[in-house]
Design a protein around this motif. Structure first.
Motif, mmCIF file in Angstrom:
data_model
loop_
_atom_site.group_PDB
_atom_site.id
_atom_site.type_symbol
_atom_site.label_atom_id
_atom_site.label_comp_id
_atom_site.label_asym_id
_atom_site.label_seq_id
_atom_site.Cartn_x
_atom_site.Cartn_y
_atom_site.Cartn_z
ATOM 1 N N SER A 139 1.691 -5.709 3.041
ATOM 2 C CA SER A 139 1.463 -4.479 4.356
ATOM 3 C C SER A 139 0.340 -3.768 3.601
ATOM 4 O O SER A 139 0.398 -3.050 2.693
ATOM 5 N N PRO A 140 -0.798 -3.408 4.539
ATOM 6 C CA PRO A 140 -1.542 -2.571 4.359
ATOM 7 C C PRO A 140 -1.054 -0.739 4.391
ATOM 8 O O PRO A 140 -0.031 -0.818 5.068
ATOM 9 N N TYR A 141 -1.631 -0.103 3.641
ATOM 10 C CA TYR A 141 -0.840 1.216 3.510
ATOM 11 C C TYR A 141 -1.632 2.051 4.694
ATOM 12 O O TYR A 141 -2.779 2.497 4.747
ATOM 13 N N ILE A 142 -0.741 1.972 5.893
ATOM 14 C CA ILE A 142 -1.281 2.871 7.074
ATOM 15 C C ILE A 142 -0.142 3.708 7.367
ATOM 16 O O ILE A 142 0.900 3.470 6.784
ATOM 17 N N SER A 143 -0.295 4.622 8.407
ATOM 18 C CA SER A 143 0.720 5.266 8.772
ATOM 19 C C SER A 143 1.815 4.914 9.673
ATOM 20 O O SER A 143 1.586 3.807 10.604
ATOM 21 N N MET A 172 -4.787 6.381 3.502
ATOM 22 C CA MET A 172 -4.433 5.337 4.515
ATOM 23 C C MET A 172 -5.656 4.423 4.879
ATOM 24 O O MET A 172 -5.889 4.475 5.838
ATOM 25 N N ASN A 173 -6.500 4.038 3.709
ATOM 26 C CA ASN A 173 -7.514 3.079 3.998
ATOM 27 C C ASN A 173 -7.911 2.234 2.983
ATOM 28 O O ASN A 173 -7.990 2.778 1.810
ATOM 29 N N PHE A 230 1.190 3.045 -3.291
ATOM 30 C CA PHE A 230 -0.153 2.283 -2.795
ATOM 31 C C PHE A 230 -1.309 2.375 -3.985
ATOM 32 O O PHE A 230 -1.479 3.585 -4.539
ATOM 33 N N PHE A 231 -1.887 1.248 -3.812
ATOM 34 C CA PHE A 231 -3.124 1.072 -4.847
ATOM 35 C C PHE A 231 -4.087 0.012 -4.242
ATOM 36 O O PHE A 231 -3.470 -0.648 -3.217
ATOM 37 N N PRO A 232 -5.348 0.245 -4.422
ATOM 38 C CA PRO A 232 -6.045 -0.623 -4.076
ATOM 39 C C PRO A 232 -6.230 -1.801 -4.507
ATOM 40 O O PRO A 232 -5.336 -2.391 -5.586
ATOM 41 N N PRO A 233 -6.372 -3.054 -3.694
ATOM 42 C CA PRO A 233 -6.017 -4.568 -4.196
ATOM 43 C C PRO A 233 -6.539 -5.009 -5.363
ATOM 44 O O PRO A 233 -6.041 -6.103 -5.705
ATOM 45 N N HIS A 234 -7.321 -4.386 -6.266
ATOM 46 C CA HIS A 234 -7.968 -4.873 -7.427
ATOM 47 C C HIS A 234 -7.287 -4.159 -8.529
ATOM 48 O O HIS A 234 -7.402 -4.637 -9.779
ATOM 49 N N ALA A 235 -6.231 -3.160 -8.374
ATOM 50 C CA ALA A 235 -5.720 -2.372 -9.485
ATOM 51 C C ALA A 235 -4.584 -2.999 -10.314
ATOM 52 O O ALA A 235 -4.107 -3.795 -9.483
ATOM 53 N N ARG A 236 -4.595 -3.127 -11.402
ATOM 54 C CA ARG A 236 -3.730 -3.867 -12.136
ATOM 55 C C ARG A 236 -3.465 -3.106 -13.571
ATOM 56 O O ARG A 236 -2.696 -3.783 -14.503
ATOM 57 N N TRP A 237 -3.819 -1.904 -13.775
ATOM 58 C CA TRP A 237 -3.395 -1.273 -14.914
ATOM 59 C C TRP A 237 -2.134 -0.649 -14.737
ATOM 60 O O TRP A 237 -1.201 -0.311 -15.787
#
Length: 422
Positions: A356-360, A379-380, A404-411
């Motif tokens: 799920s994308p982080y939206i309202s 929320m973007n 929520f995090f951007p899709p490349h985040a992995r730390w």
């Protein structure tokens, strides 16, 4: 700026409890930083991470800005620090560039700790005074914010230590984990229909967790446990990082540009991983962690499944006790589960990516004033994770919590739970 009052009167015992909780959580941050040397607290290993000293100062600035700053007679001892320790609250003033927080050798750590003590005393006095109906809710928001930074403090210092050839150990006395074979991966089914999600307004919640609302859920199933290291290693050994058809376009571009071949902190031989206890053998039975949304999605596709939606995750987690391997356990590393039956490890161990994308939510309204910048403006381009991790305080997470995090985040301590259609 206003928040929903908590109903704590100036004579209520709840006011005393809030003061105790305030000092307990504030001291917990300092305890998490205690194993570090002063030099450790300054380093910033990448733009997404922050130095430990900055975390300690920023959370203090938050209370100074949004709690103490309500009093027009309050005068900050170091007004120039406002610029240094503001994070992203544009409406209250400019801030030091995030990627350059590691350049802040001054103020020194002992000055930051003295700053914390001074603000602690002032906030505790305001709580005791009890003449501001909105203050308890603002203090609670500040404490929840501080607990978020406690988790970031741990993940950020782990990333920093991993860059050091000496492979420093954060905590050699952490609670040891016991490796046990997981139960077979099975799916728990659910029916289609209208469901209700979102916070019900009882107790604390961030504004992005509401309003509670009805939505439609298709029939499907969710895995009874997270994906393990051994299962993800099979994906690696099968060439998962070399097969473009498994990846989203941006994910494949990231794999190519970053040279990803395995989860963050695994060694080339796929034998050891870096942990907050130093480099250790990979436990094949523990949940895989430090994988991005791109990696989670590719693994799910390789496994013939998908990631769950946040509606599916929340409705299945509703009623599950918030217990497990959270920060309070002192392990600071995902561990294999000994749970029998039902859905295991819904809370703790690893944050679980959803599709799920982080939206309202429908009807969402951010907090008024500067605090409205806390969640809504992000929320973007981010994706929702659920459930908390081994670095999350146990009293900080709940079924409705939306990380929520951007899709490349992995730390972050991020992992995978599979879902399927029916």
């Amino acid at each position: 700026m206003s928040v929903r009052p908590l109903g704590i009167s100036s004579t209520s015992p709840a006011r005393v409890d809030l003061a105790r909780r305030f000092l307990s959580i504030r001291h917990r941050s300092e305890a998490l930083a205690a194993p570090l040397r002063p030099e450790d607290t300054v380093i910033q290993s990448m733009p997404d991470a922050s130095p430990t000293k900055w975390h300690l100062a920023h959370t203090t600035w938050f209370f100074e800005q949004f709690v103490l700053g309500r009093d027009p007679d309050y005068v900050p001892a170091n007004p120039e620090w406002h610029f240094l320790f503001n994070s992203y609250y544009q409406s209250v003033g400019p801030m030091h560039a995030r990627p350059r927080r590691g350049m802040l050798t001054r103020p020194a750590l002992d000055e930051v700790l003295a700053y914390r003590m001074r603000v602690n005393d002032a906030v505790a006095e305001r709580i005791e005074r009890g003449d501001d109906d909105e203050l308890p809710a603002l203090v609670e928001l500040g404490l929840q914010h501080e607990q978020q930074h406690q988790e970031l403090l741990l993940t950020d210092i782990k990333h920093a230590f991993a860059q050091n050839p000496l492979q420093p150990v954060y905590r050699s006395d952490a609670t040891p984990a016991v490796s046990v074979a997981p139960r077979p991966l099975e799916y728990v089914t659910f029916d289609e229909g209208v469901v209700t999600i979102g916070h019900d307004g009882i107790g604390f919640a961030f504004d992005n967790e509401g309003p509670r609302h009805r939505t439609y859920r298709q029939a499907g199933a969710i895995a009874n446990r997270p994906v393990t290291n051994a299962e993800f290693m099979a994906f690696v050994n099968d060439g998962g990082y070399r097969e473009p058809t498994l990846w989203l376009s941006d994910g494949w571009a990231t794999v190519q540009s970053e040279g990803w071949e395995r989860p963050l902190y695994w060694d080339d031989a796929l034998e050891t991983e870096f942990t907050l206890q130093g480099r250790r053998a990979i436990d094949p039975h523990a949940p895989v962690c430090h994988v991005s949304y791109f990696e989670a999605d590719a693994f799910a596709r390789w496994a013939g499944a998908r990631l769950p939606t946040e509606v599916e995750w929340e409705t299945m987690a509703d009623g599950v006790p918030v217990q497990g391997n959270l920060q309070d356990s002192g392990m600071f590393q995902p561990v294999a589960s000994t749970s029998e039956g039902g859905l295991a490890q819904m809370f703790g161990d690893v944050w679980e990516w959803t599709m799920s994308p982080y939206i309202s939510y429908p009807g969402f309204r951010p907090l008024a004033g500067a605090l409205g910048e806390y969640n809504g403006k992000f929320m973007n381009g981010q994706w929702v994770l659920r459930g908390g991790s081994c670095a999350t305080p146990a009293d900080h997470v709940r079924a409705t919590y939306r990380n929520f995090f951007p899709p490349h985040a992995r730390w972050q301590f991020s992992g995978i739970r599979l879902g399927t259609d029916r």
